[in-house]
Each structure stands twice: as structure tokens, then as C-alpha cells.
Design an enzyme around this catalytic site. Structure first.
Site, PDB file in Angstrom:
ATOM      1  N   ASP A  24      84.160 -16.240  49.512  1.00 25.14           N
ATOM      2  CA  ASP A  24      83.889 -16.992  50.733  1.00 25.14           C
ATOM      3  C   ASP A  24      85.030 -16.650  51.689  1.00 25.14           C
ATOM      4  OD1 ASP A  24      83.706 -18.832  52.769  1.00 25.14           O
ATOM      5  OD2 ASP A  24      83.790 -20.617  51.490  1.00 25.14           O
ATOM      6  N   LYS A  76      88.448 -14.995  62.308  1.00 26.27           N
ATOM      7  CA  LYS A  76      87.005 -14.829  62.123  1.00 26.27           C
ATOM      8  C   LYS A  76      86.248 -15.196  63.391  1.00 26.27           C
ATOM      9  CE  LYS A  76      83.433 -16.490  58.913  1.00 26.27           C
ATOM     10  NZ  LYS A  76      83.265 -17.333  57.700  1.00 26.27           N
ATOM     11  N   GLU A 116      76.312 -17.976  54.220  1.00 26.68           N
ATOM     12  CA  GLU A 116      77.052 -19.063  53.567  1.00 26.68           C
ATOM     13  C   GLU A 116      76.153 -20.210  53.089  1.00 26.68           C
ATOM     14  OE1 GLU A 116      80.128 -19.790  56.436  1.00 26.68           O
ATOM     15  OE2 GLU A 116      81.045 -17.845  56.020  1.00 26.68           O
ATOM     16  N   ASP A 165      76.406 -26.908  56.956  1.00 30.24           N
ATOM     17  CA  ASP A 165      77.730 -26.325  56.697  1.00 30.24           C
ATOM     18  C   ASP A 165      78.582 -26.380  57.956  1.00 30.24           C
ATOM     19  OD1 ASP A 165      79.952 -24.758  56.160  1.00 30.24           O
ATOM     20  OD2 ASP A 165      78.837 -23.036  55.393  1.00 30.24           O
TER      21      ASP A 165
HETATM   22 MG    MG Z   1      83.126 -22.120  55.127  1.00 31.95          MG
END
Ligand code: MG
Ligand code: ADP
Length: 607
Positions: free
Chosen positions: A15, A77, A176, A198
């Protein structure tokens, strides 16, 4: 002669988060997280370029944020696979310098160096890789890496490039929330329709999946790659800066205030009020008190945006809230009580809290890694692309070839012609997005088909094929049908690195390759020492030695074991291993050493 079956391939799940990264591996029916030597699973996705020349990644780098704000890169990111213009607003809030490089790509400048966000991600991946290798005691070369479902093609390509730079073969990019659903549904008792919500540090994703006897089918996905806990921190940063009335905070102050803001936010998840004592140079100490209700007022517009995404995903899946059997929470920001309350009210059911929101994505990635390694054939993952893909046609219209929420892999072919008589080359522009005009979509790349025979306008029939692989990454090919002429094709990525740039960076990272090598050697050394200790123990049981010699050998083995437990450096491990091996080798009649050899042989044939 019979061939022994090939050893199962070791593939880990990673992850790669905006805030934290971690790795996991398949274990039994589920998966387990790979922890560092202190037992910590989360590795902050932070890189500090220390003035002394070291590059420090993870928890240590996080601790250096306050000392070297301009040299400590976090949340990279948010920049990966994006243009400078797209990240202008948030770049202004970062204490390190972000600028526009070649092709307007976002780049990070630290001291006199300049980094692509892919390179920062690669450094984080390397840290995850070495942590995993340490935990597993063996080298890791392949991984499944997760990305937000809402990542577009450019961001996915960039993530793959980062893996490549880190020396990892990226077997698959998995979304994800889809990975999280695997962790949730792996026990086989969760058949039904689930909504995965999420909310992490930088991104928000929602996916709706149907789980049916080991088949995980994504029905729809939605989200926002610019919405997460960082934004909530920013709300509190502004609130704090408003209270101290500072016109232009320097990077040091900004970083200190940001850290304080995150602390306040986390406190407000468990307490109804939080107080911050600010002691800034040249200011009297100031207490700033914030209560949960005030914070929730600030949060509301952001959380409403997440709910709008949930509604859109429901509508895309042609479902109503009542048809959702379970809600799975993922990401650190779902610990905010208001998130849970709003979701409960919106979907009419309390969210499921059985999977750890910090670990679910990595655990699911590990399960998919095991499937791709060929070890588990009972699971099937059917994912979708988040945004439509198309091509620019006359007048700047967006002609969609593949619609959003199409199950991947998928492909589509469409015929185009040319509008100008005798044209021998045609430029095709590829876009991703939902709007009707290309100017409102994101350009992924341009594509030139050369060498067409001159023909009247409208006559050439150019078949353009879009192929989206299981990673959600697009490949485009074109052929002129009438002549069968497959002309030379050139795709220039608009966002991300060209193949040449990746190659150049690989060469630049010889330095990293060296540290990789050192890390691998350290692992080998540990394994050898471990085998030596247990081999000696077994040997002592077999041999009948005088007590003083037994004692000396035991003492030396214990010392080595202590070093192993304390995670001692390579040179002390090496010295202690050598001492033990000398001791066992010279003892009377080689009793022990031969027994050790026997035991070691035994050990190795079992491992
Ligand atoms: Mg995450
Ligand atoms: P990412 O996927 O972006 O790496 P994570 O899922 O690790 O992110 O979540 C990190 C975010 O969660 C950070 O913004 C952090 O401040 C936030 N967070 C962690 N714990 C809490 C908490 N108890 N309350 C509110 N926010 C939290």
C-alpha cells in the site's frame, strides 16, 4: 528423474499511501502485515534529504520534518503524474519547493537537486521493500502495488515507473478500495454488495463491489484525488494562523503549525475539545481551543463531497443505499466520528469495523499478490476503469471509446478518417474524462500516425484501438485499414516520464543499487547467523563435551543470539558468527563442527 515442483513465487502487497506505506504477505487464509524491527507496520511516506548528504526515509524522516522543512518531502503522491499547473494551489501550502519542469510536469526541488515525484515514491518503495526483506529474511523482487481507484492513466503509469526505479517488478496495480474489499471478504462469509469508503491523507475513493463465492466484481467507483486528511489539517492550520495573525509564515513555522494541527485533529476524534499551546518566537504563549463542533463545521463541506461521490457510485451501479449489505471503512481519516455518523445516516447502517482501516489495503494487495503468483486459484478480481477514455475529433469534441466503470481488461476499436486531402500524417490526441469537450478532460498523450498514402479527404479508414490492461493502463494502436498500412506510431505521455527518462533515472540510481546490495547482504548474514545458532544448539545435544567447553560454546551462541535479537549491525554480527564458528571448529575431535555441519545441512534442507 523427477522434477521438484517450482518454489512458490514470493510476491508482496504494497500500500503506497500519501501519508503512510506498508507491505503485507499472504499467510494462511488471510494475510499478515510485515513490520519493521520495532514492530511498526506503517512507514511514513516521507523522504528527508539531510544536509549531511544522507537520504532518510520513513519514521526517521518524519521526525526531521520540523528541523528541515525545506528538505523533507511528504505527500509526494499528490504530485505524482500531474502537471505543475494542476498542483499549483496545493504546492503553495507545502514547505518544500515544487516547480514546473519539462513538459510542465510537477517536480520537487531540494537544495541544488531536482526530483520527479516518481523518484520520491521510488525511495519510499525501496524502504518498504527493505523492511519487507528484513521481516521475511529473503530478497523481494516483485509486488502488487495499490493506487487510489480514482487515479487516472498518467498517475498509474507514474506509479509503475516508481516501482521500476525501486527495483521492483510491479505485477499488478490494484485499486485501493478493491484491495480492501479482498481483505474484508477473504474469509468467504461476506457474499453480498459492499461499499468501501476510503478516506486517507490525500485521497478519497469509494467503490461498490459484489462479492460472490470468491469473485470480487467492482460495480462502480468514484472519488477525488485531492481530498483527505491533509486538507483537514490545512483547515486547522488556517484557523491557527488566523488566531496568531502572522502575515507570511516561514517554512519552519508552517511545518510546526501543521504538525500541531494534525495533533489537534486526532485529539478531536476521541475528545470533544482540544487545546493547543503555541509558543512562537517573539510572541507570548497562546492557547488555542477548538471544540469538535467547530471542527465539524469546517469539515462538513469536505465530507459532503465524499457523500456526493458515494451517491454517484450508487447511481452508476444502479443501486439504492438500501441494497448495500455492508460498509467497509478504510484509511486513517475514517476514525473521525463525523465520518461514521454521516455514513450511517446516508446509508442507513453502521459501518463495518472488523478490518483495521490502516492495514486493509496492504492485506488485500498481499492476497491479490498470492493470486498472481499462481498460488491461489480460488479468487477472481474484476476491476473497472474510473474515467472514460477517448480521442479528440473535429471541433475539440471528446469521442469516448471506453466508458467509465468498464470492467478491465477491455478494448475498443473505432474508425476515423482525415479531413484534409492528401494528408500523410495524422495526429491523434488521447483524453480521459467525462465531459463532452476535450478542453474539459485531461490529455493523456498524443499519438502520430505517419506514412499514410495520400488519399482524398474522408477516404482513409484509420482503426484506432484502445486496450486497457488489468492495471487500468491504456495502450493505443492504429492502422490504416484500406491499405493495411501499419504506420509508425509514437506515443508521448503528457503526464509522466518517457521511457528514456526512466532509463536515465535507473542509471542515476546506481547509488541506490549499492545500498540495495548492502541490505541484501545484511539479510544473508542474519540468516547465516540464525542457522549457526540453532545448528550449534542441536549439535550440543548430540555431542558429549566436557562442561567447560560446552559452556564456552553456549556462551558464544548466546552472545550471537543476543546480537540478532538486538538487530546489531553487520560488522558485529559477522565478528560474532566468526567467533562461534571458530569455537565450534577447533573443539576436540571436531565433534561439534561435524555435528554442526550435519545440523546446518539439516536446517538448510528444511528452509
Ligand atoms: Mg491509503
Ligand atoms: P494514506 O492512505 O493517504 O497514506 P492513511 O490511511 O494512512 O493515509 O491516513 C492518514 C490520515 O489519517 C492522516 O491525514 C492522518 O492525520 C489521519 N488520521 C490518522 N488517525 C486519525 C484519527 N484518529 N483521527 C483523524 N484523523 C486521523
Amino acid at each position: 528423474m523427477t522434477a521438484s515442483p517450482p518454489a512458490p513465487r514470493l510476491v508482496i502487497g504494497i500500500d503506497l499511501g500519501t501519508t503512510n506505506s506498508l507491505a503485507a504477505i499472504r499467510a494462511g487464509r488471510g494475510a499478515r502485515v510485515l513490520r519493521d524491527k520495532d514492530g511498526e507496520p506503517l512507514i511514513p511516506s516521507i523522504v528527508c534529504f539531510h544536509p549531511d548528504g544522507r537520504t532518510i526515509v520513513g519514521r526517521e524522516a518524519k521526525a526531521l520534518r520540523l528541523s528541515f522543512p525545506e528538505r523533507t518531502v511528504f505527500s509526494a503522491k499528490r504530485l505524482i503524474g500531474r502537471a505543475g499547473a494542476e498542483v499549483d494551489r496545493e504546492a503553495r501550502l507545502l514547505p518544500y519547493r515544487v516547480h514546473r519542469g519539462e513538459r510542465d510536469l510537477a517536480r520537487i526541488a531540494v537544495a541544488d537537486h531536482d526530483y520527479a515525484p516518481e523518484q520520491i515514491a521510488a525511495m519510499v518503495l525501496q524502504k518498504v521493500k527493505s523492511t519487507a526483506e528484513h521481516a521475511l529474511g529473503q530478497p523481494v523482487s516483485a509486488a502488487v502495488i495499490t493506487v487510489p481507484a480514482w487515479f487516472d492513466d498518467g498517475q498509474r503509469q507514474a506509479t509503475r515507473d516508481a516501482a521500476h526505479l525501486a527495483g521492483l517488478e510491479c505485477l499488478r496495480i490494484v485499486n485501493e478500495p478493491t484491495a480492501a474489499s479482498l481483505a474484508y471478504g477473504i474469509d468467504g462469509s461476506k457474499d453480498g454488495t459492499v461499499l468501501v469508503y476510503d478516506l486517507g491523507g490525500g485521497t478519497f475513493d469509494v467503490s461498490i463491489l459484489r462479492i460472490d463465492s470468491g469473485v470480487f466484481r467492482v460495480l462502480a467507483t468514484s472519488g477525488d484525488t485531492h481530498l483527505g486528511g491533509d486538507d483537514f489539517d490545512q483547515l486547522l492550520v488556517e484557523r491557527i494562523l488566523g488566531a496568531v495573525s502572522v502575515a507570511a509564515p516561514d517554512p519552519y513555522m508552517l511545518q510546526a503549525v501543521r504538525a500541531a494541527a494534525e495533533g489537534l485533529k486526532i485529539t478531536l476524534s476521541s475528545a470533544t475539545t482540544a487545546t493547543l499551546r503555541l509558543e512562537l518566537d517573539g510572541h507570548a504563549p497562546l492557547d488555542i481551543k477548538i471544540d469538535r463542533a467547530e471542527f465539524e463545521g469546517l469539515l462538513a463541506p469536505y465530507l459532503q463531497r465524499t457523500l456526493a461521490c458515494c451517491r454517484r457510485a450508487l447511481s452508476d451501479a444502479s443501486l439504492t443505499a438500501a441494497q448495500i449489505d455492508d460498509v467497509v471503512l478504510v484509511g486513517g481519516s475514517t476514525r473521525i466520528p463525523m465520518v461514521r455518523h454521516l455514513l450511517h445516516a446516508e446509508l442507513g447502517r453502521a459501518p463495518h469495523t472488523g478490518v483495521d482501516p490502516d492495514l486493509a489495503v496492504a492485506l488485500g494487495a498481499a492476497i491479490q499478490a498470492d493470486v498472481l503468483a499462481g498460488n491461489d486459484k480460488s479468487l477472481l478480481l474484476l476491476d473497472v476503469i474510473p474515467l472514460s477514455l477517448g480521442i479528440e475529433t473535429l471541433g475539440g469534441a471528446m469521442q469516448k471509446l471506453i466508458l467509465r466503470n468498464s470492467t478491465i481488461p477491455t478494448s475498443a476499436t473505432e474508425e476515423f478518417s482525415i479531413a484534409v486531402e492528401g494528408q500523410t500524417a495524422v495526429a491523434l490526441n488521447i483524453y480521459q474524462g467525462e465531459r463532452e469537450l476535450v478542453r474539459d478532460c485531461r490529455q493523456l498523450g498524443s499519438f502520430t500516425l505517419h506514412g499514410l498514402p495520400p488519399m482524398p479527404a474522408g477516404l482513409p479508414r484509420i482503426a484506432v484501438t484502445f486496450l486497457v490492461d488489468a492495471d487500468g493502463v491504456l495502450r493505443v494502436t492504429a492502422i490504416e485499414q484500406r491499405t493495411g498500412h501499419e504506420a509508425s506510431i509514437q506515443v508521448v505521455p503528457t503526464f509522466g516520464l518517457s521511457r528514456d527518462e526512466v532509463r536515465r533515472m535507473m542509471l542515476d540510481s546506481i547509488e541506490n543499487a549499492q545500498s540495495d546490495y548492502v541490505a541484501r547482504e545484511a539479510i544473508d548474514l542474519r540468516n547465516k547467523a540464525q542457522a549457526m545458532v540453532s545448528g550449534t544448539r542441536k549439535a550440543l545435544q548430540l555431542a558429549s563435551l566436557p562442561p567447560d567447553q560446552t559452556f564456552a560454546v553456549q556462551k558464544s551462541a548466546r552472545a550471537l543470539e543476543k546480537l540478532l535479537q538486538a538487530d546489531a549491525d553487520a560488522s558485529s554480527l559477522k565478528a560474532a558468527t566468526e567467533e562461534l564458528s571458530k569455537l565450534t571448529a577447533t573443539i576436540a575431535d571436531d565433534v561439534i563442527s561435524s555435528a554442526v555441519k550435519r545440523a546446518l545441512g539439516d536446517e538448510q534442507s528444511h528452509s
